[in-house]
Design an enzyme around this catalytic site. Structure first.
Site, PDB file in Angstrom:
ATOM      1  N   HIS A 113       0.819  -1.222   0.000  1.00 28.98           N
ATOM      2  CA  HIS A 113       0.000   0.000   0.000  1.00 28.98           C
ATOM      3  C   HIS A 113       0.852   1.272   0.000  1.00 28.98           C
ATOM      4  CE1 HIS A 113       0.367  -0.172   4.529  1.00 28.98           C
ATOM      5  NE2 HIS A 113       0.415   1.149   4.367  1.00 28.98           N
ATOM      6  N   ASP A 143       0.142  -7.676   1.528  1.00 25.80           N
ATOM      7  CA  ASP A 143       0.498  -6.259   1.584  1.00 25.80           C
ATOM      8  C   ASP A 143       2.008  -6.065   1.633  1.00 25.80           C
ATOM      9  OD1 ASP A 143       0.234  -3.532   1.597  1.00 25.80           O
ATOM     10  OD2 ASP A 143      -0.339  -3.379   3.702  1.00 25.80           O
ATOM     11  N   GLY A 215       3.250   6.700   8.031  1.00 25.89           N
ATOM     12  CA  GLY A 215       4.598   6.925   7.531  1.00 25.89           C
ATOM     13  C   GLY A 215       5.558   5.833   7.962  1.00 25.89           C
ATOM     14  N   SER A 217       4.642   2.739   7.819  1.00 31.67           N
ATOM     15  CA  SER A 217       4.255   1.568   7.033  1.00 31.67           C
ATOM     16  C   SER A 217       5.400   1.082   6.162  1.00 31.67           C
ATOM     17  CB  SER A 217       3.051   1.901   6.151  1.00 31.67           C
ATOM     18  OG  SER A 217       1.896   2.088   6.919  1.00 31.67           O
ATOM     19  N   ALA A 234       0.174  -1.789  10.112  1.00 34.02           N
ATOM     20  CA  ALA A 234      -1.118  -1.198  10.455  1.00 34.02           C
ATOM     21  C   ALA A 234      -1.095  -0.648  11.872  1.00 34.02           C
ATOM     22  CB  ALA A 234      -2.226  -2.241  10.324  1.00 34.02           C
ATOM     23  N   ILE A 235      -2.002   0.293  12.124  1.00 35.18           N
ATOM     24  CA  ILE A 235      -2.168   0.855  13.457  1.00 35.18           C
ATOM     25  C   ILE A 235      -3.645   0.959  13.774  1.00 35.18           C
ATOM     26  CG2 ILE A 235      -0.023   2.190  13.500  1.00 35.18           C
ATOM     27  CD1 ILE A 235      -1.653   4.646  12.718  1.00 35.18           C
ATOM     28  N   ILE A 236      -3.960   0.860  15.041  1.00 37.05           N
ATOM     29  CA  ILE A 236      -5.301   1.165  15.538  1.00 37.05           C
ATOM     30  C   ILE A 236      -5.118   2.265  16.562  1.00 37.05           C
ATOM     31  CG2 ILE A 236      -7.312   0.326  16.790  1.00 37.05           C
ATOM     32  CD1 ILE A 236      -6.789  -2.430  15.674  1.00 37.05           C
ATOM     33  N   ALA A 237      -5.568   3.438  16.215  1.00 35.55           N
ATOM     34  CA  ALA A 237      -5.361   4.599  17.085  1.00 35.55           C
ATOM     35  C   ALA A 237      -6.616   4.890  17.890  1.00 35.55           C
ATOM     36  CB  ALA A 237      -4.985   5.817  16.246  1.00 35.55           C
ATOM     37  N   LEU A 270      -5.172 -26.366  -0.810  1.00 37.95           N
ATOM     38  CA  LEU A 270      -5.568 -27.628  -0.191  1.00 37.95           C
ATOM     39  C   LEU A 270      -6.918 -28.120  -0.686  1.00 37.95           C
ATOM     40  CD1 LEU A 270      -4.885 -29.820   1.883  1.00 37.95           C
ATOM     41  CD2 LEU A 270      -5.893 -28.365   3.646  1.00 37.95           C
ATOM     42  N   GLY A 271      -7.843 -27.197  -0.939  1.00 39.31           N
ATOM     43  CA  GLY A 271      -9.153 -27.596  -1.455  1.00 39.31           C
ATOM     44  C   GLY A 271     -10.154 -27.979  -0.395  1.00 39.31           C
ATOM     45  N   VAL A 272     -10.163 -27.243   0.728  1.00 43.40           N
ATOM     46  CA  VAL A 272     -11.165 -27.478   1.759  1.00 43.40           C
ATOM     47  C   VAL A 272     -11.766 -26.152   2.187  1.00 43.40           C
ATOM     48  CG1 VAL A 272      -9.990 -29.515   2.668  1.00 43.40           C
ATOM     49  CG2 VAL A 272      -9.563 -27.293   3.711  1.00 43.40           C
TER      50      VAL A 272
END
Length: 472
Positions: A113, A143, A215, A217, A234-237, A270-272
């Site tokens: 990103h 990402d 910045g 990132s 990522a951040i959670i502010a 895997l196909g499940v």
């Protein structure tokens, strides 16, 4: 000085000497790393990334030759008006991010990103030099992006560590470009591992309290030994503080190798289709714990089916890695080389078994197989069930014309709490396939209050899922 006092003083001195001579417990010996030394050594390996996107001005729509005279008059009038206005110029949109050099040749790892859609990528080194960067490849799902710089010289680079060995509580240090403030150093500890924050199909983040801001990132998260163990993403502010998340470097290693070689990423398949294993479901399958990934459906002719895996199997280990949470399975499968024979440990009917699966290639857009009203009313779990007819199937928008469908769910019932919804087709109840109401009622008659009821449902969106509940 009295004799008693002298003996007391000697005793105290002796205890102090003994305490000093004894080894300190391990937690008392832990000291913080030398961040001055680390930042001096590692800052040259971190780069600031500036990207430029050329945004073209919106084009005026073409005037249509159709329409009445009134419309044509206004189109011609405003057309001449806009034609006489000064032409808008392309707009340049800039953004900032961070990256770090991973080898002497000048390969730089950062977030996708940070460089996504960029027409120009400029990489600024710690010594002030600014070089043009070439995007060698990106991995949108993780990402990650690989950028190449070159000035005819070798570059200082950061050594990649082992994120699997990382422990909660360890010291970590981040270097980045927060708010455009170049080469900012922050420190903290590992707050948690294996965080799922809903950013993609392979969520597995390191959580840290080291200050990470816009910045940062794409920048590195170092351990106390100066090795990269994560890529800040990522951040959670909020609440006066923020929580930072970093991609574990071990997940990125396979991506980096493929991006260098081909510029694209190939993932295992895997196909499940799986779902989390709840305590109720685990008990209904005869398991002692709810660790593992419950297979709700298996794709026809897929790797899992060819190997012998079935719906209802609980995968406990994949390629030697324990599956504690169901969300771990797709991450492990994704990084497995195509064609590799992998040992899968699973539980079936309460017994542990193992088999080998040859991993296939995940194609673009490919997903695991998707096959999950007077009728019987069950007060025990709170649903009303009706046999399917073509008319009923057409009315509720499903293809099946045989079997049983849930036509009503009692509010507050065990079924509602477990997530059963109207329109769901019942494939199994406690491991038995009720083709008709008589068989369904026969199974219900054996269920007592407090017993676990397990349903295998095909939802209205086509997904197949197990749900578990206790009978009332």
């Amino acid at each position: 000085m009295s004799t008693a006092f002298q003996w007391s003083l000697r005793l105290v001195i002796g205890m102090v000497v003994l305490a000093v001579s004894l080894p300190l417990p391990s937690f008392a010996r832990v000291i913080s790393p030398d961040f001055v030394e680390l930042s001096t050594k590692l800052t040259p390996t971190v780069v600031n990334i500036r990207t430029v996107k050329n945004i073209k001005p919106a084009q005026r729509s073409q005037r249509s030759p159709q329409g009445n005279q009134h419309d044509k008059f206004f189109e011609e009038f405003f057309g001449r008006f806009f034609d006489e206005m000064p032409q808008q110029r392309p707009r340049r949109e800039q953004s900032l991010g961070t990256g770090f050099i991973i080898d002497a040749e000048g390969y730089v790892l950062t977030n996708n990103h940070v460089v996504s859609g960029a027409d120009e990528v400029m990489v600024k080194l710690a010594d002030g030099r600014e070089l043009k960067g070439e995007i060698k490849g990106v991995d949108e799902k993780l990402d990650l992006a690989l950028v190449k710089i070159n000035d005819g010289k070798t570059f200082p680079f950061a050594e990649l560590g082992d994120s699997d060995a990382l422990q909660v509580g360890e010291w970590v240090m981040a270097i980045g470009n927060p708010f455009g403030l170049a080469h900012t150093v922050t420190a903290g500890i590992v707050s948690a591992k294996g965080r799922v924050i809903g950013s993609g199909p392979y969520d597995d983040f390191i959580q840290t309290d080291a200050s990470i801001n816009p910045g940062n990132s794409g920048g590195p998260l170092f351990n106390a030994s100066g090795k990269v163990i994560g890529i800040n993403t990522a951040i959670i502010a909020g609440g006066g503080g923020g929580i930072g998340f970093a991609i574990p470097v071990n997940i990125a290693k396979a991506t980096v190798s493929q991006l260098r070689q081909s510029g694209k990423v190939t993932r295992g398949y895997l196909g499940v289709r799986f779902q989390p294993l709840t305590p109720e479901l685990a008990k209904s399958f005869g398991l002692e714990s709810d660790k593992g990934a419950l297979i709700s459906s298996v794709e026809k002719e897929g790797p899992a089916e060819k190997a012998g895996l079935k719906a209802g199997d609980v995968i406990l280990e994949f390629d030697g890695k324990a599956i504690n949470e169901g969300s771990e399975l797709p991450r492990y499968v994704a990084v497995t080389p195509v064609g590799k024979k992998v040992k899968v440990l699973f539980a079936r009917d309460g017994k542990r078994q193992s088999l080998n699966v040859v991993i296939a290639k995940l194609k673009d857009g490919e997903q695991a197989a998707v096959d999950g009203d007077g009728g019987a009313e069950s007060d025990k779990i709170g649903i009303t069930v009706q046999e399917l007819t073509r008319e009923l199937a057409g009315r509720i928008g499903i293809r099946e014309a045989k079997g049983l469908v849930v036509t009503q769910v009692t509010p507050g019932s065990p079924a509602e709490e477990a997530g059963v919804t109207t329109g769901a087709v019942i494939i199994e109840i406690n491991g038995q396939r009720p083709d008709n109401l008589q068989k369904f009622n026969a199974v219900l008659s054996t269920i007592k209050k407090g017993d676990i009821v397990r349903l295998l449902l095909r939802r209205s969106d086509g997904s197949i899922q197990y749900v578990g509940m206790r009978a009332e």
